[in-house]
Design an enzyme around this catalytic site. Sequence first.
Site, PDB file in Angstrom:
ATOM      1  N   LEU A  29       0.824  -1.211   0.000  1.00 47.68           N
ATOM      2  CA  LEU A  29       0.000   0.000   0.000  1.00 47.68           C
ATOM      3  C   LEU A  29       0.856   1.258   0.000  1.00 47.68           C
ATOM      4  CD1 LEU A  29      -2.666  -1.176   2.579  1.00 47.68           C
ATOM      5  CD2 LEU A  29      -2.639  -1.468   0.091  1.00 47.68           C
ATOM      6  N   HIS A  33      -3.443   4.254  -2.124  1.00 42.22           N
ATOM      7  CA  HIS A  33      -4.392   3.315  -1.521  1.00 42.22           C
ATOM      8  C   HIS A  33      -4.993   3.910  -0.235  1.00 42.22           C
ATOM      9  CE1 HIS A  33      -1.587   0.292  -3.524  1.00 42.22           C
ATOM     10  NE2 HIS A  33      -2.744  -0.076  -3.995  1.00 42.22           N
ATOM     11  N   GLN A  57      -5.290 -12.562 -12.536  1.00 42.13           N
ATOM     12  CA  GLN A  57      -5.162 -11.396 -13.400  1.00 42.13           C
ATOM     13  C   GLN A  57      -3.730 -11.171 -13.896  1.00 42.13           C
ATOM     14  OE1 GLN A  57      -6.667  -8.858 -10.069  1.00 42.13           O
ATOM     15  NE2 GLN A  57      -5.293  -7.295 -10.883  1.00 42.13           N
ATOM     16  N   GLY A 148      -9.423   3.230  -7.480  1.00 38.93           N
ATOM     17  CA  GLY A 148      -8.627   4.359  -7.958  1.00 38.93           C
ATOM     18  C   GLY A 148      -8.808   4.591  -9.460  1.00 38.93           C
ATOM     19  N   LYS A 149      -8.801   5.874  -9.839  1.00 41.64           N
ATOM     20  CA  LYS A 149      -8.884   6.213 -11.269  1.00 41.64           C
ATOM     21  C   LYS A 149      -7.580   5.941 -11.992  1.00 41.64           C
ATOM     22  CE  LYS A 149     -12.207  10.023 -11.200  1.00 41.64           C
ATOM     23  NZ  LYS A 149     -12.373  11.403 -11.685  1.00 41.64           N
ATOM     24  N   LYS A 150      -6.527   5.676 -11.236  1.00 39.73           N
ATOM     25  CA  LYS A 150      -5.244   5.327 -11.883  1.00 39.73           C
ATOM     26  C   LYS A 150      -5.445   4.156 -12.841  1.00 39.73           C
ATOM     27  CE  LYS A 150      -0.667   4.217 -11.885  1.00 39.73           C
ATOM     28  NZ  LYS A 150      -0.785   2.834 -12.296  1.00 39.73           N
ATOM     29  N   GLN A 154     -10.055  -0.281 -15.626  1.00 45.68           N
ATOM     30  CA  GLN A 154     -10.547  -1.220 -14.607  1.00 45.68           C
ATOM     31  C   GLN A 154     -11.789  -0.649 -13.923  1.00 45.68           C
ATOM     32  OE1 GLN A 154      -8.148  -3.644 -11.612  1.00 45.68           O
ATOM     33  NE2 GLN A 154      -8.565  -1.831 -10.391  1.00 45.68           N
ATOM     34  N   LEU A 185       1.430   7.377  -8.419  1.00 44.87           N
ATOM     35  CA  LEU A 185       1.893   6.366  -7.463  1.00 44.87           C
ATOM     36  C   LEU A 185       1.404   4.990  -7.892  1.00 44.87           C
ATOM     37  CD1 LEU A 185       1.453   8.046  -3.949  1.00 44.87           C
ATOM     38  CD2 LEU A 185       3.348   8.212  -5.579  1.00 44.87           C
ATOM     39  N   SER A 187       2.405   0.528  -7.137  1.00 44.59           N
ATOM     40  CA  SER A 187       3.278  -0.453  -6.491  1.00 44.59           C
ATOM     41  C   SER A 187       4.444  -0.803  -7.408  1.00 44.59           C
ATOM     42  CB  SER A 187       2.495  -1.719  -6.160  1.00 44.59           C
ATOM     43  OG  SER A 187       1.460  -1.395  -5.277  1.00 44.59           O
TER      44      SER A 187
HETATM   45  O1  PAF Z   1      -6.445  -2.656  -8.681  1.00 42.57           O
HETATM   46  C1  PAF Z   1      -6.066  -3.661  -8.035  1.00 42.57           C
HETATM   47  O2  PAF Z   1      -5.278  -3.569  -7.098  1.00 42.57           O
HETATM   48  C2  PAF Z   1      -6.634  -5.024  -8.407  1.00 42.57           C
HETATM   49  O3  PAF Z   1      -6.843  -5.122  -9.780  1.00 42.57           O
HETATM   50  C3  PAF Z   1      -7.899  -5.392  -7.631  1.00 42.57           C
HETATM   51  C4  PAF Z   1      -9.048  -4.444  -7.942  1.00 42.57           C
HETATM   52  C5  PAF Z   1      -7.621  -5.367  -6.124  1.00 42.57           C
HETATM   53  C6  PAF Z   1      -8.359  -6.803  -8.003  1.00 42.57           C
HETATM   54  O4  PAF Z   1      -7.372  -7.744  -7.741  1.00 42.57           O
END
Ligand code: PAF
Length: 281
Positions: A29, A33, A57, A148-150, A154, A185, A187
């Site tokens: 995080l 986040h 994913q 997040g809009k980043k 998604q 930002l 990870s």
């Molecule tokens: O954005 C993320 O961190 C991931 O795609 C999520 C939404 C937690 C699903 O694994």
Amino acid sequence: MLIVRTIDELRQALAHAQRPAFVPTMGNLHTGHIALVHQAKPLGDCTVASIFVNRLQFLPHEDFDSYPRTWDADCKALQEAGCDVLFAPRERDLYPQPQTFKVQADPAMADLLEGQFRPGFFTGVCTVVMKLFLAVFTGKAAGVAVFGKKDYQQLMVVRQMVSQFALPIDLVGGETCRAADGLALSSRNGYLSEAQRSEAVQLARALRALGDAALASTNLTADLPALEDQAAQALRARGWQVDYLTVRRRADLQPPQPGDALVALGAARLGSTRLIDNLEI
Ligand code: PAF
């Protein structure tokens, strides 16, 4: 903050919540986040975060194994942010059997941009998000989830999923948090060398320049391919491998028509690190 591993424990922890406010994450995080947790807190009566690195994913050559896992720091940050419940399932808790039933996103939205370069990515995201939503919100008349809009595409794909399955969840977008130089930002920024880290802001700058050029164009439909090409060439000249730099209409991420609200989106690799970013323009 209560930490729970199983779906049953989570449901017990949320038994008295009427409107959970949920922030799903894959951990590691950062301020972005934590901003989502702060945003979620006043929107519900119990703030829930999840940490789960979702194998579904990741493509086989991607960074599932090396994805940063920073459990102690994550727990501390969530506790300090006022998170009430942390759901941190093990793989066997969320996927006790191989997950052969999947949630497949609408290809019109999921097969472009990220979906084109990461085939199956949105199926993996939608499948885990649906499972997380069912774990958190089953039996609740209402709830809130903050994304997040980043990860712009998604957010839009999940929004469509919530709408088409009539889930009783308000989906809220959180603004992208940026470092002082403008780098979004992420990870994955942690993978960058010092030199790559100084260079990384160029992706946001390229999106800004592309967005400005798009806004200045009097015939965007005609001009856009060349503008996108120039933007990609400029980044390539600096050593980036560009997947896409594009301007789309915000509503459905399709090529824009006159009068549409626009978003510039990009994904590019610096060395082996793939970064994505976007700007609503
Ligand atoms: O954005 C993320 O961190 C991931 O795609 C999520 C939404 C937690 C699903 O694994």
